[in-house]
Scaffold this motif. Structure first.
Motif, mmCIF file in Angstrom:
data_model
loop_
_atom_site.group_PDB
_atom_site.id
_atom_site.type_symbol
_atom_site.label_atom_id
_atom_site.label_comp_id
_atom_site.label_asym_id
_atom_site.label_seq_id
_atom_site.Cartn_x
_atom_site.Cartn_y
_atom_site.Cartn_z
ATOM 1 N N LEU A 180 0.246 -7.309 5.271
ATOM 2 C CA LEU A 180 0.493 -6.191 4.367
ATOM 3 C C LEU A 180 1.992 -6.105 4.111
ATOM 4 N N ALA A 238 -6.171 -0.866 3.041
ATOM 5 C CA ALA A 238 -5.225 -1.897 2.607
ATOM 6 C C ALA A 238 -5.041 -2.961 3.690
ATOM 7 N N GLN A 239 -4.960 -2.529 4.942
ATOM 8 C CA GLN A 239 -4.811 -3.491 6.036
ATOM 9 C C GLN A 239 -6.034 -4.389 6.146
ATOM 10 N N ALA A 289 -5.918 -6.928 3.308
ATOM 11 C CA ALA A 289 -4.911 -7.952 3.617
ATOM 12 C C ALA A 289 -5.463 -8.960 4.615
ATOM 13 N N ALA A 309 0.835 -1.201 0.000
ATOM 14 C CA ALA A 309 0.000 0.000 0.000
ATOM 15 C C ALA A 309 0.863 1.241 0.000
#
Length: 320
Positions: free
Chosen positions: A26, A15-16, A19, A7
């Motif tokens: 990540l 993004a986390q 993931a 990211a």
């Protein structure tokens, strides 16, 4: 071939969450600025032979986030990644799809060319401002839709007295799609843009008197279009319970001054950009995209079809 997700700085929480849905960590990447403002990117784990996904909405500051994405893509390509895919929940410069006055760049096409130059194999985007942007890309573009998620979230408080409203002609097709799926009438606000922030409304097509408006658009930027549409609807005699549905909540410029002052009961938006989760002054209901994005990544990685997730499939879905 393993999945690897990195990211940029535009929306790390999203993004986390993606993931976590994928069951991967990540990726470890350094994305920072030197004292002189130059960008420095370093991939701190091996990506050789891996299927790499870069999650980065190109939200404000747009140019900084685009450059981060390009640097990440180039770094992964040079480090031997088997394939590099950009997952761009919000695509900046989507409104720069033509020249309005003749002596202007076509910014969307230029950004699309930069994506190819950086070594991206594929792009995944959500609710582009114009579906015609697909023609600008020389790499495959997967155009996902958040409409089913937004409609499902809106369904509990939509009634037979509701009316779907497009705040301008550009959102008319989107409003028609929502109206068909919810079996509701549709109205269109006709506006003239006076500047980047100021809008004038001169007509409303459709009956809104006594009805509860559900304003739908792909994005909320400065809030000028929403403000003008709400004031016009109230003048036309709509019911006071107004709601706004939009995929991308940028909330830039005077938005945080204009929008809280409006008699809007709820703003239903996604977490495509980080700004949507940081506006306590607004009655926001957040629809989360990590499930949609994780599923798209999983299907791409496995070489399976994304048909059910694409924007054209959402447009054709039958009403429930």
């Amino acid at each position: 071939m393993e999945i690897c997700l990195f990211a940029g700085n535009a929306n790390v929480p999203l993004a986390q969450a993606v993931a976590e849905r994928l069951g991967v960590g990540l990726g470890n990447a350094l994305v920072r600025r030197f004292a002189d403002g130059e960008l420095h990117v370093q991939i701190r784990e091996t990506v050789r032979g891996r299927d790499v996904y870069l999650l980065q909405p190109t939200s404000p500051p747009v140019d900084e986030h685009i450059l981060e994405l390009l640097f990440l893509a180039d770094a992964c390509r040079r480090a031997g990644a088997s394939r590099v895919t950009a997952v761009v929940p919000y695509f900046g410069y989507a409104r720069h799809d033509r020249r309005a006055s003749g002596r202007e760049p076509v910014g969307a096409r230029l950004v699309a060319d930069l994506f190819r130059t950086a070594g991206l194999s594929r792009v995944v985007a959500v609710d582009l401002h114009s579906a015609a942007l697909e023609g600008f890309f020389s790499v495959p573009l997967e155009h996902l839709s958040a409409a089913p998620l937004l409609l499902e979230a809106a369904r509990p408080w939509v009634s037979e007295r509701s009316v779907i409203v497009a705040p301008d002609l550009g959102a008319a097709k989107l409003a028609d799609r929502h109206a068909r799926l919810l079996r509701l009438p549709v109205a269109v606000v006709h506006k003239t843009r006076l500047s980047g922030e100021d809008v004038s409304v001169h007509a409303i097509t459709g009956d809104v008197r006594g009805r509860s408006p559900l304003l739908v658009d792909d994005m909320i930027s400065t809030g000028g279009t929403i403000e003008a549409a709400v004031n016009a609807l109230l003048s036309a005699g709509c019911a006071p319970d107004i709601a706004v549905v939009a995929t991308h909540a940028l909330f830039v410029g005077p938005a945080m001054i204009q929008l809280p002052a409006l008699p809007v009961l709820r703003f239903l938006v996604t977490n495509s950009v980080a700004a949507a989760a940081a506006c306590p002054a607004l009655p926001i209901e957040l629809v989360r995209l990590e499930g949609l994005l994780a599923e798209a990544i999983r299907l791409l990685h496995d070489g399976r079809s994304l048909e059910a997730l694409l924007a054209h499939a959402a447009a054709a879905s039958p009403p429930r």
